[in-house]
Design a protein around this motif. Sequence first.
Motif, PDB file in Angstrom:
ATOM      1  N   UNK A   1       0.828  -1.202   0.000  1.00  0.00           N
ATOM      2  CA  UNK A   1       0.000   0.000   0.000  1.00  0.00           C
ATOM      3  C   UNK A   1       0.864   1.255   0.000  1.00  0.00           C
ATOM      4  N   UNK A   2       1.848   1.286  -0.880  1.00  0.00           N
ATOM      5  CA  UNK A   2       2.834   2.356  -0.906  1.00  0.00           C
ATOM      6  C   UNK A   2       2.522   3.363  -2.013  1.00  0.00           C
ATOM      7  N   UNK A   3       2.524   4.657  -1.691  1.00  0.00           N
ATOM      8  CA  UNK A   3       2.264   5.662  -2.715  1.00  0.00           C
ATOM      9  C   UNK A   3       3.366   5.729  -3.775  1.00  0.00           C
ATOM     10  N   UNK A   4       4.548   5.175  -3.463  1.00  0.00           N
ATOM     11  CA  UNK A   4       5.664   5.210  -4.416  1.00  0.00           C
ATOM     12  C   UNK A   4       5.733   3.961  -5.292  1.00  0.00           C
ATOM     13  N   UNK A   5       4.732   3.055  -5.177  1.00  0.00           N
ATOM     14  CA  UNK A   5       4.816   1.791  -5.903  1.00  0.00           C
ATOM     15  C   UNK A   5       5.055   1.992  -7.393  1.00  0.00           C
ATOM     16  N   UNK A   6       4.346   2.884  -8.046  1.00  0.00           N
ATOM     17  CA  UNK A   6       4.481   3.077  -9.485  1.00  0.00           C
ATOM     18  C   UNK A   6       5.388   4.229  -9.874  1.00  0.00           C
ATOM     19  N   UNK A   7       6.104   4.795  -8.934  1.00  0.00           N
ATOM     20  CA  UNK A   7       6.965   5.947  -9.185  1.00  0.00           C
ATOM     21  C   UNK A   7       8.270   5.479  -9.823  1.00  0.00           C
ATOM     22  N   UNK A   8       8.434   5.714 -11.112  1.00  0.00           N
ATOM     23  CA  UNK A   8       9.621   5.242 -11.822  1.00  0.00           C
ATOM     24  C   UNK A   8      10.895   5.943 -11.350  1.00  0.00           C
ATOM     25  N   UNK A   9      10.787   7.199 -10.912  1.00  0.00           N
ATOM     26  CA  UNK A   9      11.957   7.959 -10.483  1.00  0.00           C
ATOM     27  C   UNK A   9      12.481   7.503  -9.116  1.00  0.00           C
ATOM     28  N   UNK A  10      11.585   7.131  -8.219  1.00  0.00           N
ATOM     29  CA  UNK A  10      11.977   6.734  -6.862  1.00  0.00           C
ATOM     30  C   UNK A  10      10.999   5.686  -6.351  1.00  0.00           C
ATOM     31  N   UNK A  11      11.057   4.452  -6.893  1.00  0.00           N
ATOM     32  CA  UNK A  11      10.027   3.452  -6.596  1.00  0.00           C
ATOM     33  C   UNK A  11      10.114   2.868  -5.186  1.00  0.00           C
ATOM     34  N   UNK A  12       9.007   2.316  -4.779  1.00  0.00           N
ATOM     35  CA  UNK A  12       8.939   1.528  -3.555  1.00  0.00           C
ATOM     36  C   UNK A  12       9.886   0.339  -3.716  1.00  0.00           C
ATOM     37  N   UNK A  13      10.546  -0.062  -2.637  1.00  0.00           N
ATOM     38  CA  UNK A  13      11.456  -1.205  -2.710  1.00  0.00           C
ATOM     39  C   UNK A  13      10.996  -2.366  -1.827  1.00  0.00           C
ATOM     40  N   UNK A  14       9.697  -2.432  -1.606  1.00  0.00           N
ATOM     41  CA  UNK A  14       9.158  -3.516  -0.783  1.00  0.00           C
ATOM     42  C   UNK A  14       9.340  -4.861  -1.485  1.00  0.00           C
ATOM     43  N   UNK A  15       9.610  -5.879  -0.696  1.00  0.00           N
ATOM     44  CA  UNK A  15       9.681  -7.241  -1.226  1.00  0.00           C
ATOM     45  C   UNK A  15       9.041  -8.181  -0.226  1.00  0.00           C
ATOM     46  N   UNK A  16       8.674  -9.330  -0.711  1.00  0.00           N
ATOM     47  CA  UNK A  16       7.985 -10.350   0.078  1.00  0.00           C
ATOM     48  C   UNK A  16       8.937 -11.519   0.231  1.00  0.00           C
ATOM     49  N   UNK A  17       9.140 -11.970   1.444  1.00  0.00           N
ATOM     50  CA  UNK A  17      10.002 -13.134   1.651  1.00  0.00           C
ATOM     51  C   UNK A  17       9.306 -14.143   2.536  1.00  0.00           C
ATOM     52  N   UNK A  18       9.512 -15.394   2.206  1.00  0.00           N
ATOM     53  CA  UNK A  18       8.916 -16.495   2.962  1.00  0.00           C
ATOM     54  C   UNK A  18      10.018 -17.442   3.366  1.00  0.00           C
ATOM     55  N   UNK A  19       9.837 -18.133   4.491  1.00  0.00           N
ATOM     56  CA  UNK A  19      10.853 -19.131   4.885  1.00  0.00           C
ATOM     57  C   UNK A  19      10.891 -20.266   3.858  1.00  0.00           C
ATOM     58  N   UNK A  20      12.046 -20.858   3.706  1.00  0.00           N
ATOM     59  CA  UNK A  20      12.161 -21.996   2.790  1.00  0.00           C
ATOM     60  C   UNK A  20      11.250 -23.107   3.272  1.00  0.00           C
ATOM     61  N   UNK A  21      10.511 -23.705   2.359  1.00  0.00           N
ATOM     62  CA  UNK A  21       9.563 -24.731   2.747  1.00  0.00           C
ATOM     63  C   UNK A  21       9.719 -25.892   1.917  1.00  0.00           C
TER      64      UNK A  21
END
Length: 84
Positions: free
Chosen positions: A64-84
């Motif tokens: 839910x980041x306002x910078x998600x689509x900002x090409x100049x300074x994008x959101x850098x969120x990532x999703x990580x899950x434990x190895x399963x």
Amino acid sequence: MADDVNRQKHTPPAGAYTVSELPEGSVAIRCGKCGREERYRKENLLAMFDPDTPLPQVLIRLANCPDWGNAADPCRANLSAPAG
């Protein structure tokens, strides 16, 4: 109505994992830009999203980041899950 949007059926992009394919336990959203870090349990994600929702769409909605689509300074969120 928001629940209807989140639970609608999605066709995952080729190669994208879905909520149902997550290993048991929790996943984390982390952002190197703003320092945000949150954890979500798989069972909670299944209550929020259709099991076939692709994880890239889950990340966009949860970040839910306002910078998600900002090409100049994008959101850098990532999703990580434990190895399963």
